[in-house]
Design a protein around this motif. Structure first.
Motif, PDB file in Angstrom:
ATOM      1  N   TYR A  46       5.148   7.827 -13.809  1.00 56.10           N
ATOM      2  CA  TYR A  46       4.174   7.816 -14.810  1.00 56.10           C
ATOM      3  C   TYR A  46       3.765   9.420 -14.093  1.00 56.10           C
ATOM      4  O   TYR A  46       4.156  10.418 -13.387  1.00 56.10           O
ATOM      5  CB  TYR A  46       2.457   7.540 -14.522  1.00 56.10           C
ATOM      6  N   LYS A  47       3.056   9.746 -15.065  1.00 56.13           N
ATOM      7  CA  LYS A  47       2.691  11.192 -15.403  1.00 56.13           C
ATOM      8  C   LYS A  47       1.873  11.896 -14.841  1.00 56.13           C
ATOM      9  O   LYS A  47       0.839  12.724 -13.574  1.00 56.13           O
ATOM     10  CB  LYS A  47       3.083  12.511 -16.027  1.00 56.13           C
ATOM     11  N   GLU A  48       0.697  10.479 -14.569  1.00 58.13           N
ATOM     12  CA  GLU A  48      -0.352  10.630 -13.974  1.00 58.13           C
ATOM     13  C   GLU A  48      -1.024   9.638 -13.337  1.00 58.13           C
ATOM     14  O   GLU A  48      -1.061   8.396 -14.080  1.00 58.13           O
ATOM     15  CB  GLU A  48      -1.441  11.113 -15.178  1.00 58.13           C
ATOM     16  N   VAL A  49      -1.366   9.113 -12.639  1.00 57.37           N
ATOM     17  CA  VAL A  49      -1.570   8.518 -11.081  1.00 57.37           C
ATOM     18  C   VAL A  49      -2.771   8.287 -10.206  1.00 57.37           C
ATOM     19  O   VAL A  49      -3.134   9.317  -9.935  1.00 57.37           O
ATOM     20  CB  VAL A  49      -0.353   8.284 -10.621  1.00 57.37           C
ATOM     21  N   LEU A  50      -4.114   7.256 -10.803  1.00 54.45           N
ATOM     22  CA  LEU A  50      -4.899   6.979  -9.710  1.00 54.45           C
ATOM     23  C   LEU A  50      -4.794   6.270  -9.190  1.00 54.45           C
ATOM     24  O   LEU A  50      -4.831   4.384  -8.941  1.00 54.45           O
ATOM     25  CB  LEU A  50      -6.049   7.188 -11.112  1.00 54.45           C
ATOM     26  N   ILE A  51      -4.810   5.969  -7.603  1.00 52.37           N
ATOM     27  CA  ILE A  51      -4.700   5.238  -6.738  1.00 52.37           C
ATOM     28  C   ILE A  51      -7.076   4.621  -5.914  1.00 52.37           C
ATOM     29  O   ILE A  51      -7.068   6.022  -5.460  1.00 52.37           O
ATOM     30  CB  ILE A  51      -3.778   5.809  -5.578  1.00 52.37           C
ATOM     31  N   VAL A  52      -6.633   4.207  -6.212  1.00 52.65           N
ATOM     32  CA  VAL A  52      -8.246   3.882  -5.500  1.00 52.65           C
ATOM     33  C   VAL A  52      -7.698   2.558  -4.450  1.00 52.65           C
ATOM     34  O   VAL A  52      -7.040   1.827  -4.400  1.00 52.65           O
ATOM     35  CB  VAL A  52      -8.743   2.951  -6.276  1.00 52.65           C
ATOM     36  N   THR A  53      -7.793   3.228  -2.852  1.00 53.37           N
ATOM     37  CA  THR A  53      -7.962   1.941  -1.863  1.00 53.37           C
ATOM     38  C   THR A  53      -9.420   2.505  -1.570  1.00 53.37           C
ATOM     39  O   THR A  53      -9.940   2.939  -1.540  1.00 53.37           O
ATOM     40  CB  THR A  53      -6.736   2.508  -1.072  1.00 53.37           C
ATOM     41  N   ASN A  54      -9.076   1.785   0.187  1.00 53.83           N
ATOM     42  CA  ASN A  54     -10.469   1.350   0.880  1.00 53.83           C
ATOM     43  C   ASN A  54     -10.077   1.821   1.953  1.00 53.83           C
ATOM     44  O   ASN A  54      -9.911   2.797   2.056  1.00 53.83           O
ATOM     45  CB  ASN A  54     -10.490  -0.330   1.036  1.00 53.83           C
ATOM     46  N   GLU A  55     -11.528   2.269   3.081  1.00 53.47           N
ATOM     47  CA  GLU A  55     -11.123   2.566   4.178  1.00 53.47           C
ATOM     48  C   GLU A  55     -10.205   2.264   4.958  1.00 53.47           C
ATOM     49  O   GLU A  55     -10.137   3.076   5.574  1.00 53.47           O
ATOM     50  CB  GLU A  55     -12.776   2.631   4.962  1.00 53.47           C
ATOM     51  N   HIS A  56      -9.794   1.384   5.258  1.00 53.06           N
ATOM     52  CA  HIS A  56      -8.931   0.666   6.488  1.00 53.06           C
ATOM     53  C   HIS A  56      -7.371   1.161   5.616  1.00 53.06           C
ATOM     54  O   HIS A  56      -6.751   1.267   6.497  1.00 53.06           O
ATOM     55  CB  HIS A  56      -9.189  -0.624   6.058  1.00 53.06           C
ATOM     56  N   LEU A  57      -7.308   1.369   4.416  1.00 50.94           N
ATOM     57  CA  LEU A  57      -5.577   0.943   3.685  1.00 50.94           C
ATOM     58  C   LEU A  57      -5.563   3.435   3.351  1.00 50.94           C
ATOM     59  O   LEU A  57      -4.521   4.021   3.331  1.00 50.94           O
ATOM     60  CB  LEU A  57      -5.696   0.945   3.235  1.00 50.94           C
ATOM     61  N   TYR A  58      -6.674   3.910   3.516  1.00 47.98           N
ATOM     62  CA  TYR A  58      -6.869   5.114   3.094  1.00 47.98           C
ATOM     63  C   TYR A  58      -5.718   5.859   3.847  1.00 47.98           C
ATOM     64  O   TYR A  58      -4.581   6.607   3.272  1.00 47.98           O
ATOM     65  CB  TYR A  58      -8.016   5.762   2.672  1.00 47.98           C
ATOM     66  N   SER A  59      -5.856   6.286   5.060  1.00 55.38           N
ATOM     67  CA  SER A  59      -5.001   6.659   5.562  1.00 55.38           C
ATOM     68  C   SER A  59      -3.237   6.417   5.755  1.00 55.38           C
ATOM     69  O   SER A  59      -2.533   7.471   5.643  1.00 55.38           O
ATOM     70  CB  SER A  59      -5.018   7.172   7.374  1.00 55.38           C
ATOM     71  N   THR A  60      -3.419   5.340   5.921  1.00 54.87           N
ATOM     72  CA  THR A  60      -1.990   5.039   5.217  1.00 54.87           C
ATOM     73  C   THR A  60      -1.016   5.283   3.556  1.00 54.87           C
ATOM     74  O   THR A  60      -0.158   5.933   3.978  1.00 54.87           O
ATOM     75  CB  THR A  60      -1.757   3.689   5.409  1.00 54.87           C
ATOM     76  N   ILE A  61      -1.898   5.210   2.983  1.00 50.01           N
ATOM     77  CA  ILE A  61      -1.590   5.922   1.240  1.00 50.01           C
ATOM     78  C   ILE A  61      -1.357   6.769   1.360  1.00 50.01           C
ATOM     79  O   ILE A  61      -0.574   8.107   0.889  1.00 50.01           O
ATOM     80  CB  ILE A  61      -2.972   5.427   0.319  1.00 50.01           C
ATOM     81  N   SER A  62      -2.530   8.156   1.923  1.00 46.36           N
ATOM     82  CA  SER A  62      -2.634   9.489   2.804  1.00 46.36           C
ATOM     83  C   SER A  62      -0.846   9.932   3.395  1.00 46.36           C
ATOM     84  O   SER A  62      -0.335  10.685   2.653  1.00 46.36           O
ATOM     85  CB  SER A  62      -3.885  10.214   3.589  1.00 46.36           C
TER      86      SER A  62
END
Length: 341
Positions: A46-62
């Motif tokens: 996709y050209k644009e992606v919005l990822i919504v995550t929580n405090e626990h997983l945010y650092s891993t996703i980053s």
């Protein structure tokens, strides 16, 4: 745009979903309980992606976002972001991987700003239910080959969102629905209408704790139509500041039609405004009873000429959802009762 929710709770956070869906048209929506290798495959399609995550997983996703971009995390304004971050605010940042823009959000008690900007237009319809509106508009939008989203928002009126403006489209829609409102922000619309009339509005808020005033004052120039309001959370403040009769509070309770009527009269008197909105309710999670369970809310609108109306609502959701719904229903009642269409 594709929206990816990562975290077990997001399937059930309807308030959050409605907030995002009301502003962004998603081609596809995915839900993951945890980090999954499938996410990388989805992102790159996709050209644009919005990822919504929580405090626990945010650092891993980053970290994953940085790794996919051959990047590292670095400290910016007290928070770790990929060094190649294009835009960032607290708990929200945008990176670009090849041709894909990715906005990663950390949702805690509050929803951070979505930084991928989308041009869209919003039509508000107050006088018809969603089935009737859909019947009127479907063939019109199809004839102009314009995609749209229609839904009933938290205030009980219909919103239509679309991303291509066409004057002829609007004319045809008005032929079927003459009193539609074209505005991306209903508070800005109210501000403009009051400015046209050289009039002012005020609020007496209990269960919303100043939320209505907060949303109005986000609009630049709102001081032209708003001098101030009262958050009358305790009965003592309702009585001493707004003049609500102690006998009314004792007999009917703070959450009652009678109390909201007197809140309207009191706030109109002390503010010298032309219009007022007053709300009182039980936002929860405690405080309810069999007669008045959590979600019981009274909303009222009135003007300086003594015209007023009070509605009783039974709302569902958590505390934040009930407060937001209360605000939106009060706006609906104000616009319809005083014919701001």
């Amino acid at each position: 745009m594709v929206i990816i929710f990562i975290g077990k709770e997001f399937k059930y956070r309807k308030f959050l979903q409605n907030h995002i869906f009301s502003n962004y048209q998603a081609n596809k929506i995915y839900y993951f309980d945890n980090v999954d290798f499938e996410i990388e495959k989805i992102i790159l399609n996709y050209k644009e992606v919005l990822i919504v995550t929580n405090e626990h997983l945010y650092s891993t996703i980053s970290k994953i976002g940085a790794t996919l971009n051959n990047d590292i995390l670095e400290l910016k304004d007290g928070e770790l972001f990929p060094s190649k971050t294009l835009i960032y605010e607290k708990n929200s940042f945008v990176i670009q991987i090849d041709d894909t823009l990715i906005n990663i959000l950390k949702v805690t008690d509050f929803i951070p700003n979505i930084l991928i900007k989308k041009d869209y237009y919003t039509i508000h319809i107050f006088n018809y239910d969603i089935q009737t509106v859909e019947m009127f508009i479907k063939s019109i939008f199809e004839s102009f080959k314009i995609e749209y989203i229609i839904y009933e928002n938290e205030g009980g009126w219909c919103e239509i969102k679309f991303n291509k403006f066409n004057e002829n489209l609007l004319k045809q829609l008005k032929g079927f629905i003459p009193h539609l409102i074209l505005s991306n922000n209903i508070f800005e619309y109210i501000k403009l209408k009051l400015e046209e009339k050289n009039e002012k509005i005020t609020f007496a808020e209990s269960c919303t704790g100043g939320l209505i005033a907060s949303y109005l004052t986000k609009i630049a120039g709102s001081s032209n139509i708003f001098d101030g309001s009262v958050v009358s959370y305790a009965n003592r403040i309702k009585s001493e500041w707004l003049g609500v009769d102690d006998r009314v509070l004792e007999k009917f309770g703070a959450v009652s039609e009678e109390t909201v009527q007197q809140m309207l009269l009191g706030i109109l008197e002390i503010s010298n405004s032309d219009y007022a909105i007053a709300v009182s309710g039980i936002a929860g999670p405690s405080g309810g009873s069999k007669i008045k369970p959590v979600g019981t809310v009274f909303i009222g609108v009135g003007d300086k000429n003594g015209k007023f109306m009070v509605e009783r609502l039974h709302l569902n959701g958590d505390r934040e959802q009930i407060q937001y719904q209360t605000m939106m229903h009060s706006i609906r009642l104000f616009i319809k009762f005083f014919n701001f269409l």
